[in-house]
Design a protein around this motif. Structure first.
Motif, PDB file in Angstrom:
ATOM      1  N   SER A   1      38.593  26.094  27.535  1.00 42.09           N
ATOM      2  CA  SER A   1      38.498  24.780  26.904  1.00 42.09           C
ATOM      3  C   SER A   1      38.458  24.932  25.391  1.00 42.09           C
ATOM      4  CB  SER A   1      37.231  24.072  27.389  1.00 42.09           C
ATOM      5  OG  SER A   1      36.098  24.759  26.899  1.00 42.09           O
ATOM      6  N   PRO A   2      38.765  23.880  24.654  1.00 40.69           N
ATOM      7  CA  PRO A   2      38.703  23.954  23.185  1.00 40.69           C
ATOM      8  C   PRO A   2      37.292  24.281  22.686  1.00 40.69           C
ATOM      9  CG  PRO A   2      39.884  21.983  23.878  1.00 40.69           C
ATOM     10  CD  PRO A   2      39.340  22.616  25.111  1.00 40.69           C
ATOM     11  N   GLU A   3      36.272  23.785  23.404  1.00 36.01           N
ATOM     12  CA  GLU A   3      34.896  24.096  23.005  1.00 36.01           C
ATOM     13  C   GLU A   3      34.606  25.583  23.191  1.00 36.01           C
ATOM     14  OE1 GLU A   3      35.578  21.683  25.328  1.00 36.01           O
ATOM     15  OE2 GLU A   3      35.269  19.887  24.104  1.00 36.01           O
ATOM     16  N   GLY A   4      35.114  26.139  24.274  1.00 40.18           N
ATOM     17  CA  GLY A   4      34.919  27.569  24.534  1.00 40.18           C
ATOM     18  C   GLY A   4      35.618  28.427  23.491  1.00 40.18           C
TER      19      GLY A   4
ATOM     20  N   ALA B   1      36.305  27.495  20.401  1.00 36.81           N
ATOM     21  CA  ALA B   1      35.569  27.335  19.145  1.00 36.81           C
ATOM     22  C   ALA B   1      34.307  28.183  19.162  1.00 36.81           C
ATOM     23  CB  ALA B   1      35.226  25.858  18.927  1.00 36.81           C
ATOM     24  N   ARG B   2      33.593  28.198  20.299  1.00 32.47           N
ATOM     25  CA  ARG B   2      32.367  28.982  20.415  1.00 32.47           C
ATOM     26  C   ARG B   2      32.662  30.476  20.245  1.00 32.47           C
ATOM     27  NH1 ARG B   2      31.216  28.450  25.512  1.00 32.47           N
ATOM     28  NH2 ARG B   2      30.574  26.287  25.273  1.00 32.47           N
ATOM     29  N   SER B   3      33.708  30.949  20.894  1.00 34.88           N
ATOM     30  CA  SER B   3      34.039  32.373  20.788  1.00 34.88           C
ATOM     31  C   SER B   3      34.475  32.729  19.358  1.00 34.88           C
ATOM     32  CB  SER B   3      35.118  32.766  21.792  1.00 34.88           C
ATOM     33  OG  SER B   3      36.330  32.109  21.495  1.00 34.88           O
TER      34      SER B   3
ATOM     35  N   ARG C   1      33.339  31.200  16.630  1.00 27.46           N
ATOM     36  CA  ARG C   1      32.104  31.238  15.833  1.00 27.46           C
ATOM     37  C   ARG C   1      31.345  32.534  16.079  1.00 27.46           C
ATOM     38  NH1 ARG C   1      31.672  25.843  17.555  1.00 27.46           N
ATOM     39  NH2 ARG C   1      30.107  26.453  19.090  1.00 27.46           N
TER      40      ARG C   1
END
Length: 80
Positions: free
Chosen positions: A10-13, A15-17, A19
């Motif tokens: 997912s886009p959130e995943g 972005a988290r990776s 960061r």
């Protein structure tokens, strides 16, 4: 009724990776900088210690070469 997970993150995943990766890189850089600063401080301390010891040795040589000061007698105060 089980939902299948998609193979794509997912886009959130993502972005988290990203960061986490950036934080890890910055942490490694900060640790390297801290290590370099510590080395620089130790080198400067060693240089200053050598200068101080050389000055102390020169002062000791100078004191040894000078004649010892003669003690002066104290004058008695005359009663007034």
């Amino acid at each position: 009724m089980s939902a299948k997970k998609s193979a794509e993150p997912s886009p959130e995943g993502i972005a988290r990776s990203n960061r986490q990766r950036l934080a890890a890189e910055e942490g490694a850089r900060a640790m390297a900088d801290a290590g370099k600063q510590a080395i620089d401080v130790r080198k400067n301390m060693a240089r200053l210690r050598e200068l101080r010891e050389a000055k102390e040795a020169a002062d000791a040589t100078l004191r040894a070469s000078l004649p010892a000061p003669t003690p002066t007698k104290r004058k008695k105060k005359s009663p007034q």
